[in-house]
Design a protein around this motif. Sequence first.
Motif, PDB file in Angstrom:
ATOM      1  N   GLY A   1     -91.955 -28.021  -9.449  1.00 19.59           N
ATOM      2  CA  GLY A   1     -91.134 -27.706  -8.289  1.00 19.59           C
ATOM      3  C   GLY A   1     -91.681 -26.482  -7.604  1.00 19.59           C
ATOM      4  N   PRO A   2     -91.216 -26.225  -6.394  1.00 21.29           N
ATOM      5  CA  PRO A   2     -91.729 -25.086  -5.644  1.00 21.29           C
ATOM      6  C   PRO A   2     -91.483 -23.780  -6.407  1.00 21.29           C
ATOM      7  N   SER A   3     -92.303 -22.784  -6.099  1.00 21.70           N
ATOM      8  CA  SER A   3     -92.160 -21.482  -6.751  1.00 21.70           C
ATOM      9  C   SER A   3     -90.784 -20.898  -6.428  1.00 21.70           C
ATOM     10  N   GLY A   4     -90.134 -20.376  -7.456  1.00 21.50           N
ATOM     11  CA  GLY A   4     -88.840 -19.741  -7.230  1.00 21.50           C
ATOM     12  C   GLY A   4     -87.651 -20.685  -7.298  1.00 21.50           C
ATOM     13  N   THR A   5     -87.873 -21.938  -7.730  1.00 23.22           N
ATOM     14  CA  THR A   5     -86.727 -22.844  -7.814  1.00 23.22           C
ATOM     15  C   THR A   5     -85.976 -22.690  -9.118  1.00 23.22           C
ATOM     16  N   GLY A   6     -86.588 -22.057 -10.108  1.00 21.80           N
ATOM     17  CA  GLY A   6     -85.832 -21.875 -11.343  1.00 21.80           C
ATOM     18  C   GLY A   6     -86.400 -22.601 -12.546  1.00 21.80           C
ATOM     19  N   LYS A   7     -87.701 -22.816 -12.552  1.00 25.31           N
ATOM     20  CA  LYS A   7     -88.306 -23.484 -13.704  1.00 25.31           C
ATOM     21  C   LYS A   7     -88.296 -22.561 -14.913  1.00 25.31           C
ATOM     22  N   THR A   8     -88.726 -21.304 -14.698  1.00 28.83           N
ATOM     23  CA  THR A   8     -88.673 -20.338 -15.785  1.00 28.83           C
ATOM     24  C   THR A   8     -87.231 -20.132 -16.242  1.00 28.83           C
TER      25      THR A   8
ATOM     26  N   ASP B   1     -94.797 -22.103 -20.222  1.00 26.35           N
ATOM     27  CA  ASP B   1     -94.545 -21.693 -18.840  1.00 26.35           C
ATOM     28  C   ASP B   1     -95.878 -21.384 -18.175  1.00 26.35           C
ATOM     29  N   GLU B   2     -96.334 -22.281 -17.369  1.00 31.00           N
ATOM     30  CA  GLU B   2     -97.601 -22.158 -16.643  1.00 31.00           C
ATOM     31  C   GLU B   2     -98.771 -21.782 -17.553  1.00 31.00           C
ATOM     32  N   PRO B   3     -99.120 -22.674 -18.471  1.00 30.07           N
ATOM     33  CA  PRO B   3    -100.195 -22.371 -19.417  1.00 30.07           C
ATOM     34  C   PRO B   3    -101.579 -22.357 -18.769  1.00 30.07           C
TER      35      PRO B   3
ATOM     36  N   ALA C   1     -76.060 -19.544 -11.407  1.00 39.15           N
ATOM     37  CA  ALA C   1     -76.270 -18.834 -10.142  1.00 39.15           C
ATOM     38  C   ALA C   1     -76.771 -17.417 -10.419  1.00 39.15           C
ATOM     39  N   ARG C   2     -77.624 -16.944  -9.536  1.00 39.37           N
ATOM     40  CA  ARG C   2     -78.034 -15.534  -9.555  1.00 39.37           C
ATOM     41  C   ARG C   2     -77.367 -14.893  -8.362  1.00 39.37           C
ATOM     42  N   GLY C   3     -76.391 -14.064  -8.570  1.00 42.26           N
ATOM     43  CA  GLY C   3     -75.650 -13.521  -7.447  1.00 42.26           C
ATOM     44  C   GLY C   3     -74.946 -14.660  -6.732  1.00 42.26           C
ATOM     45  N   ASP C   4     -75.180 -14.785  -5.430  1.00 42.74           N
ATOM     46  CA  ASP C   4     -74.543 -15.860  -4.676  1.00 42.74           C
ATOM     47  C   ASP C   4     -75.414 -17.102  -4.590  1.00 42.74           C
ATOM     48  N   ARG C   5     -76.654 -16.973  -5.063  1.00 40.38           N
ATOM     49  CA  ARG C   5     -77.589 -18.070  -4.884  1.00 40.38           C
ATOM     50  C   ARG C   5     -77.536 -18.999  -6.089  1.00 40.38           C
ATOM     51  N   ALA C   6     -77.204 -20.269  -5.834  1.00 43.61           N
ATOM     52  CA  ALA C   6     -77.186 -21.228  -6.933  1.00 43.61           C
ATOM     53  C   ALA C   6     -78.629 -21.583  -7.298  1.00 43.61           C
ATOM     54  N   ILE C   7     -78.995 -21.384  -8.552  1.00 45.83           N
ATOM     55  CA  ILE C   7     -80.327 -21.789  -9.005  1.00 45.83           C
ATOM     56  C   ILE C   7     -80.260 -23.246  -9.458  1.00 45.83           C
ATOM     57  N   PHE C   8     -79.176 -23.586 -10.178  1.00 45.57           N
ATOM     58  CA  PHE C   8     -78.937 -24.974 -10.542  1.00 45.57           C
ATOM     59  C   PHE C   8     -77.519 -25.342 -10.162  1.00 45.57           C
TER      60      PHE C   8
ATOM     61  N   HIS D   1     -91.089 -21.794   2.510  1.00 45.77           N
ATOM     62  CA  HIS D   1     -90.521 -20.450   2.560  1.00 45.77           C
ATOM     63  C   HIS D   1     -89.259 -20.326   1.732  1.00 45.77           C
ATOM     64  N   PHE D   2     -89.105 -19.162   1.127  1.00 37.81           N
ATOM     65  CA  PHE D   2     -87.858 -18.773   0.497  1.00 37.81           C
ATOM     66  C   PHE D   2     -86.806 -18.729   1.610  1.00 37.81           C
ATOM     67  N   PRO D   3     -85.560 -19.130   1.313  1.00 35.44           N
ATOM     68  CA  PRO D   3     -84.543 -19.148   2.372  1.00 35.44           C
ATOM     69  C   PRO D   3     -84.480 -17.808   3.114  1.00 35.44           C
TER      70      PRO D   3
END
Lengths: 259, 268
Positions: B41-48, B169-171, B17-24, B255-257
């Motif tokens: 997956g969508p941008s910002g889901t936590g692939k990196t 990562d995004e080659p 989790a990053r702060g309160d947001r669960a990434i996985f 959209h991001f939440p």
Amino acid sequence: MFTKIQALGAAGLDKLEAFGRSGIILSQAVFAIPGRQAWPLFIQQLYSVGVLSLIIIIVSGLFIGMVLSLQGYTILVDYGSEQAVGQMVALSLVRELSPVVTALLFAGRAGSALTAEIGLMKATEQLSSLEMIGVDPLRRIIAPRFWAGMLSLPLLSMIFSVVGIWGGMLVGVDWLGIYEGSFWSNMQNSVDFSEDVVNGLIKALVFGVAVTWIAVYQGYDSVPTSEGISQATTRTVVYASLAVLGLDFILTALMFGDL
Amino acid sequence: MSYLDDSIIDIRQLSFARGDRAIFDAVDIRIPRGKITAVMGPSGTGKTTLLRLIGGQLKPDQGQIVLDNDNIPALSRKELFKVREKMGMLFQSGALFTDMSVFENVAFPIRVHTDLSEQMIRDVVLMKLHAVGLRGAADMMPSELSGGMARRVALARAIALDPDLVMYDEPFTGQDPIAMGVLVNLIARLNKALGHTSIIVSHDINETLAIADYIYLIADAKVLAHGTAEELRGNGSEQVRQFLDGLPDGPVPFHFPADDYLDQLMQG
Ligand SMILES: Nc1ncnc2c1ncn2[C@@H]1O[C@H](COP(=O)(O)OP(=O)(O)OP(=O)(O)O)[C@@H](O)[C@H]1O
Ligand SMILES: [Mg+2]
């Protein structure tokens, strides 16, 4: 009320935690004594941290020596003891002004550069990619900078003293006409090697550790954005300057308090 | 036989989790050995973030990341650096060392981890640079490169030591169609020739599906679907279809939440 106390407590804990982190970095850096591979890195840092600070140190030393001599003369000449100017210039430089002013200048010139450089390496993921290549950035990036900074400061402080005394002589002897023989002999009789010179160098070494430690820690721990780096750079200069002045008082009390 | 029978990385019940947001949230992922696995997956889901977790740069809140019997989060700092010698990683930003030339950047991992002679290092570096089409740029500094070129140099550096596991990562971002085609082929060829495992994070669906043996689709802190390209294409799930076809409307949010748009506008 409670929330305020809570906030205070949280801030205190944060500071304490940061201090702990910086301690870990310091110990890692200190014990990563430059090995065979690290020598060139260390030399390179000695150049960019130490040698490139030379100009500002020499110019400042010259002017401070000249001003000291001028001020000392105007006071001492009233008592007819202007030949003591040499003693006054040398003692104030060696004991006090060289380490302190060198450290303050060093914090502004080299400390801020170290913080910005390391912070930018972090922001551009260079530190992460070192880690992924299997190289510990504490050893490769932090340690050589730390050692170079720590060892440069005493050397720069010595140069500051020498140039300052020379500046004092230019003003005192060549301009104001103090008799050269008494200028130098007064100085030689009053400056004690272990009492004054060594203590001054110890001060410079302690300041070197403090300033470089603060600088590399602020860089390594900075928020990897442009504001984060600019704040970290400012913090380096502010914290390092305050640390130098505070430590100077403590060290002076320990070294010269019972004279 | 399934690809997952022989996996080089076995991630179990990973939570982060990053702060309160669960990434996985308790995800299981297995990366088949010697294959190309795509993570999409969508941008910002936590692939990196996933790649950083595998590289040991982030510690998960819970779960195991086992690479060849080593549980990465449990390793000591020293062991971690040892394990990383088996990995190569291409960062999303390239992350070249700005104080070294292109040549020295690619030579860096070789110099650090081997005792090869200067002549051999030169040959290896030029070979890697040639593979990404930048042999001619060997003497340039990173600041003189375009974004796409920098990424290709970074790719050359990531594969300099022929690691067992390469994470890209995004080659393909910022590459022209020709360079893109070359890179796609290069990654596929390296994988076949050297047998190393590749993980690709990419948004270029067609290029990636063309070379990936196995695909993970991640969204909303979960694994949405996984399987071969055919299996995914045959997947009935609306979410999977939406992502593969690149449709803006559907169950996967663009959209991001956030709070309700209209409400937020009305609040002034
Ligand atoms: N240093 C950080 N601090 C706090 N949150 C972060 C940090 N880095 C990433 N995040 C959050 O973690 C989430 C996942 O980030 P990550 O970079 O892994 O996404 P990604 O899937 O790689 O996206 P993209 O495809 O755009 O590269 C993001 O929503 C981001 O808000
Ligand atoms: Mg990413």
